[in-house]
Design a protein around this motif. Structure first.
Motif, PDB file in Angstrom:
ATOM      1  N   ASP A  89     117.006  99.429  70.655  1.00 51.22           N
ATOM      2  CA  ASP A  89     117.566  98.340  71.471  1.00 51.22           C
ATOM      3  C   ASP A  89     116.483  97.400  71.992  1.00 51.22           C
ATOM      4  O   ASP A  89     116.488  97.005  73.169  1.00 51.22           O
ATOM      5  N   GLN A  90     115.550  97.064  71.121  1.00 50.17           N
ATOM      6  CA  GLN A  90     114.466  96.142  71.464  1.00 50.17           C
ATOM      7  C   GLN A  90     113.595  96.651  72.612  1.00 50.17           C
ATOM      8  O   GLN A  90     113.045  95.867  73.393  1.00 50.17           O
ATOM      9  N   ARG A 135     106.443  97.483  68.926  1.00 46.90           N
ATOM     10  CA  ARG A 135     107.820  97.264  68.500  1.00 46.90           C
ATOM     11  C   ARG A 135     107.839  96.188  67.424  1.00 46.90           C
ATOM     12  O   ARG A 135     107.275  95.107  67.615  1.00 46.90           O
ATOM     13  N   ASP A 138     114.430  95.560  66.091  1.00 47.46           N
ATOM     14  CA  ASP A 138     115.336  95.971  67.166  1.00 47.46           C
ATOM     15  C   ASP A 138     115.272  97.475  67.406  1.00 47.46           C
ATOM     16  O   ASP A 138     115.300  97.942  68.543  1.00 47.46           O
ATOM     17  N   ASN A 139     115.192  98.231  66.304  1.00 43.84           N
ATOM     18  CA  ASN A 139     115.192  99.691  66.411  1.00 43.84           C
ATOM     19  C   ASN A 139     114.075 100.310  65.570  1.00 43.84           C
ATOM     20  O   ASN A 139     114.255 101.358  64.958  1.00 43.84           O
TER      21      ASN A 139
END
Ligand code: ZN
Length: 418
Positions: A89-90, A135, A138-139
Motif C-alpha cells: 500500500d505504498q 519502495r 505500490d506493493n
C-alpha cells in the motif's frame, strides 16, 4: 552488462572532491582553499532483491532504522530474532516494531560488528555494511547492501576464482573487479539507487557466508587496495568497464558482443587478444547444442520486440567478427530474407539464460532442418577482457598481475583510484 549503452564511455579516475590528503599528489598543498578535500565515498550499493513484496532480516546486534536522506530516526530494535519488512500500500512496514512508514527509503544500520542476515532465494546470507530498503512500487520494494567496496570485493573475488588459482591471478581479478565496480559507481550508479547487482548480471556477490577473511581473495583485495585499470583516453586518464570471463577459448571477444558498439571503441575492450593459455580450462570445448528454430524465434521475440518483424528464423549468420574471426554480432534471417541483428552475448543468453549449454560466444553455427546447431564451442563466458583461466596459466609462468591485466586490457595500466 546492463544499461551501459546509453551512457558515456569515459570515467575519471577520481574528481577533485574525491581526493584525500593521503592520496593527494605532490603539490596538492598549493591548491586553492576551496579545493579542501572531502573523504572518498567508497561505499558501493549492491542490489540484493528487487520487486519483492517483503524481506526477512536478522541482526545479532541492536540496530537503528533511519531515513538516509534526512537522517530522521524511525525506530530501533534489539536484534537477535528475524525481522520482517513489508512493502505494501505504498508504504514500508515493520510489523514487529509497529512501524508504518510512507517514506521511500529506510536504512537498517547495525550498532555493532555483527553482519546482517538477509533471506535471498530461500537462504540466509550475511552482509557487512548496512541494508537499505527502497519502495519501488505500490506493493514492491528493493533491498540493497551498502558496503565498503573493499569488503564487497573480497566476497566477489572469492566467488569468482577456484582457491587453487595462483595468488597473482587473484590480484589481477581483484583489480579487474574493483575497476568494474568503481566504473559502475561513477556512471550508471549516479542515475539510480544502486550501483551493481549481486548476480552475474554484474558481479556475483553472496555476502560473507564463506567468511573469506584470510582467504586468497581477502589477501588479494588487501594487497591491491584502491588499484584499478586505466588507460589514456584523448580526454585524459580514464577507467573503463573491466569485463572478465572464465575462459575466452583462444581469443578474447570485443565488448561490442555484449553491449553494442560503445565499449568496443575503447582500446582495452576491443578484444582480439590471442590467449593460448586457457586451452586446459575444463569447459574450453563444448557442444554440439541443437535448438529448434521455433524456440529460437519465440525466445528472441519474447526478449527483443524488434524480432517480431521476422517470421520463423531460418538462418543465423555472423554479421560482424573480430579480426581473429570471433563473432561480435549475428544476423537472424527468416524465410523471406528479412533480417535482424543481435550482439553475440545477447543471442547466447536469450537462447540459454543459464549459460550451461551454450557456454560461450565462441562457436560455429549450422542449420539442420528445423534446428540450428551450435558446434565447435570453445571457452566459458562472454570472453571479453580478462580471461581467468588464461590469466592463471600466465601467473604460473611468472607474470605479475599488472602484466596480465595489460595483456588482456590492451593499452591499460594499473593506477591508484584512492
Ligand atoms: Zn583465454
Amino acid at each position: 552488462m546492463c544499461c551501459l549503452a546509453t551512457l558515456g564511455l569515459w570515467v575519471l579516475l577520481g574528481t577533485g572532491c574525491h581526493q584525500t590528503p593521503e592520496t593527494a599528489p605532490a603539490g596538492a598543498a598549493s591548491r586553492p582553499a576551496e579545493a579542501v578535500p572531502e573523504p572518498i565515498d567508497r561505499q558501493i550499493r549492491v542490489l540484493l532483491l528487487e520487486g519483492t513484496p517483503a524481506c526477512s532480516v536478522s541482526s545479532d546486534d541492536a540496530f537503528d532504522l533511519i531515513d538516509p536522506t534526512a537522517g530522521t530516526h524511525f525506530g530501533q530494535g534489539e536484534g537477535g530474532k528475524p525481522l520482517g519488512v513489508v512493502f505494501e500500500d505504498q508504504r514500508i512496514r515493520v510489523p514487529s516494531l509497529q512501524l508504518d512508514l510512507a517514506d521511500q527509503v529506510v536504512d537498517l544500520v547495525p550498532r555493532g560488528l555483527e553482519p546482517i542476515g538477509i533471506q535471498v532465494n530461500g537462504k540466509v546470507q550475511y552482509y557487512r555494511g548496512w541494508i537499505r530498503f527502497a519502495r519501488t512500487g505500490d506493493n514492491a520494494g528493493a533491498v540493497t547492501n551498502v558496503v565498503d567496496i573493499e569488503d564487497y570485493l573480497i566476497a566477489v573475488v572469492d566467488a569468482e576464482l577456484p582457491r587453487r588459482f595462483h595468488q597473482e591471478t587473484f590480484r589481477a581479478q581483484a583489480i579487474a573487479a574493483r575497476t568494474y565496480a568503481w566504473y559502475h559507481k561513477q556512471t550508471t550508479g549516479k542515475k539510480r539507487f544502486w550501483d551493481v547487482k549481486a548476480t552475474e548480471r554484474s558481479q556475483v556477490y553472496r555476502g560473507i557466508n564463506r567468511s573469506p577473511h584470510g582467504s586468497p581473495a581477502a589477501e588479494a583485495v588487501y594487497d591491491t587496495r584502491g588499484l584499478v585499470c586505466a588507460w589514456d583516453a584523448p580526454e585524459g586518464e580514464r577507467i573503463f568497464c573491466a569485463y572478465y570471463s572464465s575462459a575466452c577459448g583462444g581469443t578474447t571477444a570485443s565488448a561490442a558482443a555484449i553491449n553494442g558498439r560503445e565499449d568496443a571503441q575503447i582500446p582495452p575492450l576491443t578484444g582480439n587478444v590471442q590467449c593460448d593459455s586457457c586451452r586446459n580450462a575444463p569447459d574450453r570445448s563444448w557442444g554440439p547444442v541443437s535448438l529448434g528454430k521455433t524456440m529460437i524465434t519465440e525466445a528472441l521475440r519474447g526478449r527483443y520486440p524488434r524480432f517480431k518483424a521476422l517470421g520463423l528464423i531460418e538462418r543465423i549468420e555472423v554479421a560482424e567478427a573480430t579480426p581473429a574471426g570471433r563473432a561480435v554480432r549475428y544476423r537472424c534471417i527468416d524465410g523471406q530474407n528479412r533480417e535482424v541483428e543481435i550482439e553475440a552475448e545477447n543471442l547466447r543468453l536469450t537462447l540459454d539464460p543459464s549459460g550451461r549449454e551454450i557456454r560461450s560466444t565462441c562457436f560455429v553455427l549450422a542449420s539442420n532442418g528445423s534446428e540450428c546447431v551450435f558446434q565447435e564451442g570453445r571457452g566459458l563466458g562472454h570472453g571479453v577482457g580478462l580471461c581467468q583461466y588464461g590469466a592463471d596459466a600466465l601467473a604460473r609462468q611468472g607474470m605479475k598481475a599488472s602484466q596480465i591485466l595489460k595483456l588482456y586490457y590492451p593499452s591499460s595500466r594499473v593506477r591508484r583510484a584512492y
